[in-house]
Design a protein around this motif. Sequence first.
Motif, PDB file in Angstrom:
ATOM      1  N   MET A  54       3.330  -6.953  -4.452  1.00 39.14           N
ATOM      2  CA  MET A  54       2.253  -7.346  -5.343  1.00 39.14           C
ATOM      3  C   MET A  54       0.979  -6.580  -5.017  1.00 39.14           C
ATOM      4  N   HIS A  55       0.449  -5.891  -6.033  1.00 39.69           N
ATOM      5  CA  HIS A  55      -0.819  -5.183  -5.881  1.00 39.69           C
ATOM      6  C   HIS A  55      -1.925  -6.134  -6.299  1.00 39.69           C
ATOM      7  N   VAL A  56      -2.892  -6.344  -5.427  1.00 35.78           N
ATOM      8  CA  VAL A  56      -3.986  -7.262  -5.721  1.00 35.78           C
ATOM      9  C   VAL A  56      -5.199  -6.441  -6.159  1.00 35.78           C
ATOM     10  N   LEU A  57      -5.615  -6.628  -7.397  1.00 35.91           N
ATOM     11  CA  LEU A  57      -6.743  -5.853  -7.933  1.00 35.91           C
ATOM     12  C   LEU A  57      -8.062  -6.542  -7.614  1.00 35.91           C
ATOM     13  N   GLU A  58      -9.113  -5.720  -7.576  1.00 37.51           N
ATOM     14  CA  GLU A  58     -10.458  -6.247  -7.332  1.00 37.51           C
ATOM     15  C   GLU A  58     -10.838  -7.236  -8.437  1.00 37.51           C
TER      16      GLU A  58
END
Length: 224
Positions: A54-58
């Motif tokens: 999972m890529h956590v975006l700003e």
Amino acid sequence: MKDFTAKVTSAEGNQVVLDQTAFNPHGGGLVGDTGWIDEAKVVDTVKGPADSIMHVLEAPACLNVGAEVKGKLDWDRRHRIMRMHTSAHLLSAIFNKRTGALITGNQIQPDESRIDFSLEDFDRERMLTYCGEANTAITKNPPVKTYFMKREEALKIPGITKLATGRLAAPPDVQELRIVEIEGYDTQADGGVHVKNLGEIVKIDPIKFENKGKSNRRLYFTIP
Ligand SMILES: [Zn+2]
């Protein structure tokens, strides 16, 4: 790999999953990667449900499922993580060889990392000598190789895990183990990110040693 293209398989709020990725998730003592998916800043990468990454975006971004996107690592930061991680393997191999110490914990971060050893002895001079040995190894620049091996074969290699638990980090159902070998110095089963040649580390600077109980020693170190 510093950048790649991939397809979005899920995007909810600020959490994005791709069909493939070069972002390494938080785990095994390593912090998660950061970078960009198209224009969106990725501030962390974590393990999601069902083995997903999972890529956590700003901030939430408009990414549609099925859309092709460009992923780009914050390479300066990632390369430091790789250098720190290979440093930790090298240090653990030398401490283990000299004292029999095993690893009870570690935290690999871009600016400062630490390793915990199970070790009765607390002699700073001696521990500095081991760090010096690590730096000598770095100047010889041996290759760091990664390959896969059947679990039963890997378990025959002495020191294949240097964790104090004596267990492999890989779950029991994983039959093919990834092996990371610093040629001439260390062979460990490991899933994390590493440099290709030891010389990339340049130098290990020990910052301090701490006494964390009767037989627990903590080494803080950094790299230039
Ligand atoms: Zn490792």
